[in-house]
Write a protein that holds these residues in place. Structure first.
Motif, PDB file in Angstrom:
ATOM      1  N   PHE A  12       0.644  -1.232  -0.109  1.00 47.79           N
ATOM      2  CA  PHE A  12      -0.151  -0.497   0.265  1.00 47.79           C
ATOM      3  C   PHE A  12       0.732   0.903  -0.275  1.00 47.79           C
ATOM      4  CE2 PHE A  12      -2.977  -3.836   2.451  1.00 47.79           C
ATOM      5  CZ  PHE A  12      -3.718  -3.246   1.606  1.00 47.79           C
ATOM      6  N   ALA A  13       1.303   1.822  -0.901  1.00 44.96           N
ATOM      7  CA  ALA A  13       1.462   2.760  -1.247  1.00 44.96           C
ATOM      8  C   ALA A  13       1.413   4.345  -1.037  1.00 44.96           C
ATOM      9  CB  ALA A  13       1.976   3.146  -3.092  1.00 44.96           C
ATOM     10  N   GLY A  14       0.105   4.473  -0.854  1.00 43.74           N
ATOM     11  CA  GLY A  14      -0.015   6.035  -0.407  1.00 43.74           C
ATOM     12  C   GLY A  14       0.430   6.868  -1.559  1.00 43.74           C
ATOM     13  N   PHE A  15      -0.196   8.078  -1.275  1.00 45.23           N
ATOM     14  CA  PHE A  15       0.150   9.228  -2.465  1.00 45.23           C
ATOM     15  C   PHE A  15       1.701   8.735  -2.894  1.00 45.23           C
ATOM     16  CE2 PHE A  15       1.311  12.902  -4.511  1.00 45.23           C
ATOM     17  CZ  PHE A  15       0.065  13.334  -5.782  1.00 45.23           C
ATOM     18  N   LEU A  16       1.847   8.407  -4.470  1.00 48.27           N
ATOM     19  CA  LEU A  16       3.271   9.269  -4.939  1.00 48.27           C
ATOM     20  C   LEU A  16       2.722   9.919  -6.200  1.00 48.27           C
ATOM     21  CD1 LEU A  16       4.247   5.688  -5.222  1.00 48.27           C
ATOM     22  CD2 LEU A  16       5.395   7.118  -3.632  1.00 48.27           C
ATOM     23  N   ASP A  17       4.076  10.614  -6.840  1.00 42.07           N
ATOM     24  CA  ASP A  17       3.149  11.468  -8.026  1.00 42.07           C
ATOM     25  C   ASP A  17       3.082   9.169  -9.027  1.00 42.07           C
ATOM     26  OD1 ASP A  17       6.038  10.708  -8.458  1.00 42.07           O
ATOM     27  OD2 ASP A  17       6.436  12.946  -7.866  1.00 42.07           O
ATOM     28  N   ASN A  18       2.895  10.161  -9.958  1.00 40.86           N
ATOM     29  CA  ASN A  18       2.619   9.527 -11.361  1.00 40.86           C
ATOM     30  C   ASN A  18       4.579   8.461 -11.234  1.00 40.86           C
ATOM     31  OD1 ASN A  18       3.213   8.811 -14.744  1.00 40.86           O
ATOM     32  ND2 ASN A  18       0.605   8.483 -13.748  1.00 40.86           N
ATOM     33  N   GLU A  19       5.417   9.381 -11.735  1.00 41.47           N
ATOM     34  CA  GLU A  19       6.691   9.092 -11.915  1.00 41.47           C
ATOM     35  C   GLU A  19       6.991   7.616 -11.514  1.00 41.47           C
ATOM     36  OE1 GLU A  19       9.508  12.421 -12.948  1.00 41.47           O
ATOM     37  OE2 GLU A  19       8.250  12.566 -14.477  1.00 41.47           O
ATOM     38  N   GLU A  20       6.982   8.356  -9.958  1.00 45.05           N
ATOM     39  CA  GLU A  20       7.425   7.268  -8.372  1.00 45.05           C
ATOM     40  C   GLU A  20       6.481   6.368  -9.205  1.00 45.05           C
ATOM     41  OE1 GLU A  20       8.468  10.240  -4.446  1.00 45.05           O
ATOM     42  OE2 GLU A  20       6.339  10.222  -5.164  1.00 45.05           O
ATOM     43  N   LEU A  21       5.210   6.597  -9.332  1.00 46.69           N
ATOM     44  CA  LEU A  21       4.725   4.949  -9.008  1.00 46.69           C
ATOM     45  C   LEU A  21       4.642   4.257 -10.070  1.00 46.69           C
ATOM     46  CD1 LEU A  21       1.933   3.860  -8.017  1.00 46.69           C
ATOM     47  CD2 LEU A  21       0.538   4.889 -10.144  1.00 46.69           C
ATOM     48  N   GLU A  27       9.624  -1.856  -9.915  1.00 50.79           N
ATOM     49  CA  GLU A  27      10.346  -2.265  -8.865  1.00 50.79           C
ATOM     50  C   GLU A  27      10.004  -3.528  -8.766  1.00 50.79           C
ATOM     51  OE1 GLU A  27      12.083  -1.865  -4.588  1.00 50.79           O
ATOM     52  OE2 GLU A  27      12.361   0.046  -6.305  1.00 50.79           O
ATOM     53  N   ILE A  28       8.853  -3.822  -8.607  1.00 52.62           N
ATOM     54  CA  ILE A  28       7.524  -4.295  -7.829  1.00 52.62           C
ATOM     55  C   ILE A  28       7.212  -5.843  -8.435  1.00 52.62           C
ATOM     56  CG2 ILE A  28       5.080  -5.000  -6.816  1.00 52.62           C
ATOM     57  CD1 ILE A  28       5.417  -2.326  -5.657  1.00 52.62           C
ATOM     58  N   LYS A  29       6.979  -5.603  -9.872  1.00 46.83           N
ATOM     59  CA  LYS A  29       7.076  -5.911 -11.137  1.00 46.83           C
ATOM     60  C   LYS A  29       5.786  -6.731 -10.841  1.00 46.83           C
ATOM     61  CE  LYS A  29      11.701  -6.558 -12.631  1.00 46.83           C
ATOM     62  NZ  LYS A  29      12.611  -6.795 -12.416  1.00 46.83           N
ATOM     63  N   PRO A  30       4.471  -6.071 -10.478  1.00 46.55           N
ATOM     64  CA  PRO A  30       3.184  -6.549 -10.186  1.00 46.55           C
ATOM     65  C   PRO A  30       2.578  -8.444 -11.658  1.00 46.55           C
ATOM     66  CG  PRO A  30       2.639  -4.999 -11.013  1.00 46.55           C
ATOM     67  CD  PRO A  30       3.915  -5.006 -11.074  1.00 46.55           C
ATOM     68  N   TRP A  31       2.034  -9.201 -10.994  1.00 45.46           N
ATOM     69  CA  TRP A  31       1.856 -10.850 -11.815  1.00 45.46           C
ATOM     70  C   TRP A  31       0.315  -9.676 -12.278  1.00 45.46           C
ATOM     71  CZ3 TRP A  31       2.182 -16.353 -10.967  1.00 45.46           C
ATOM     72  CH2 TRP A  31       3.426 -16.296 -11.081  1.00 45.46           C
ATOM     73  N   LEU A  32      -0.543  -9.083 -10.869  1.00 48.19           N
ATOM     74  CA  LEU A  32      -2.006  -9.098 -11.710  1.00 48.19           C
ATOM     75  C   LEU A  32      -2.310  -7.578 -10.575  1.00 48.19           C
ATOM     76  CD1 LEU A  32      -4.010 -12.203 -10.547  1.00 48.19           C
ATOM     77  CD2 LEU A  32      -3.648 -10.734 -13.575  1.00 48.19           C
ATOM     78  N   PHE A  33      -3.012  -6.660 -11.462  1.00 54.85           N
ATOM     79  CA  PHE A  33      -3.738  -5.351 -10.768  1.00 54.85           C
ATOM     80  C   PHE A  33      -5.018  -5.387 -10.657  1.00 54.85           C
ATOM     81  CE2 PHE A  33      -6.091  -1.228 -10.459  1.00 54.85           C
ATOM     82  CZ  PHE A  33      -5.039  -0.573 -10.152  1.00 54.85           C
ATOM     83  N   ILE A  34      -5.514  -5.196  -9.433  1.00 56.66           N
ATOM     84  CA  ILE A  34      -7.166  -5.345  -9.179  1.00 56.66           C
ATOM     85  C   ILE A  34      -7.424  -4.693  -9.098  1.00 56.66           C
ATOM     86  CG2 ILE A  34      -8.557  -7.296  -7.860  1.00 56.66           C
ATOM     87  CD1 ILE A  34      -6.005  -9.407  -7.127  1.00 56.66           C
TER      88      ILE A  34
END
Length: 136
Positions: A12-21, A27-34
């Motif tokens: 849970f990242a909280g607020f990140l600007d677009n570039e940080e996100l 870096e995380i390389k998620p398998w899925l977005f839900i």
């Protein structure tokens, strides 16, 4: 509930600007977005962002989400108000995919972004269409 699972990670990242996100996703390389929103107002930018990185999505049949998810191609489209079992089944189905099937979904996720949501491409297409309209 998820905290004691050794095979599940979440962030849970909280607020990140677009570039940080975008950097965090790389870096995380998620398998899925839900997303399980039942009241989405349009085509979620968050989903467009992950598609640009080739991340398949699981989402509900709400708002503009069906314009993003092609069920069985770049993700899984759930009913508007899915129960936990339906969400779990979608996750399990993706987990059980072969490496090649996951690669195909990732390729299709990026292709969806490239064809429908890439701002540079869309701006060029819009300019062409406006030029045609104005020349009439």
């Amino acid at each position: 509930m998820l905290g004691n699972k050794k095979n599940v990670e979440y962030f849970f990242a909280g607020f990140l600007d677009n570039e940080e996100l975008i950097e965090a996703y790389k870096e995380i390389k998620p398998w899925l977005f839900i997303t399980t929103s039942a009241t989405e107002g349009g085509a979620p930018v968050s989903m467009q962002e992950v598609l640009s990185l080739g991340v398949p999505c699981i989402g509900t049949n709400a708002g503009g989400i069906p314009e993003i998810i092609e069920n069985g191609c770049n993700g899984f489209l759930l009913k508007t108000d899915p129960n936990t079992s339906e969400i779990r089944t979608a996750i399990e189905n993706y987990y059980r995919f072969t490496k090649e099937q996951r690669a195909e979904y990732r390729k299709n996720a990026f292709k969806t972004w490239e064809q429908r949501f890439d701002a540079k491409s869309n701006a060029g297409q819009l300019l062409q269409e406006l030029t045609v309209l104005l020349s009439k």
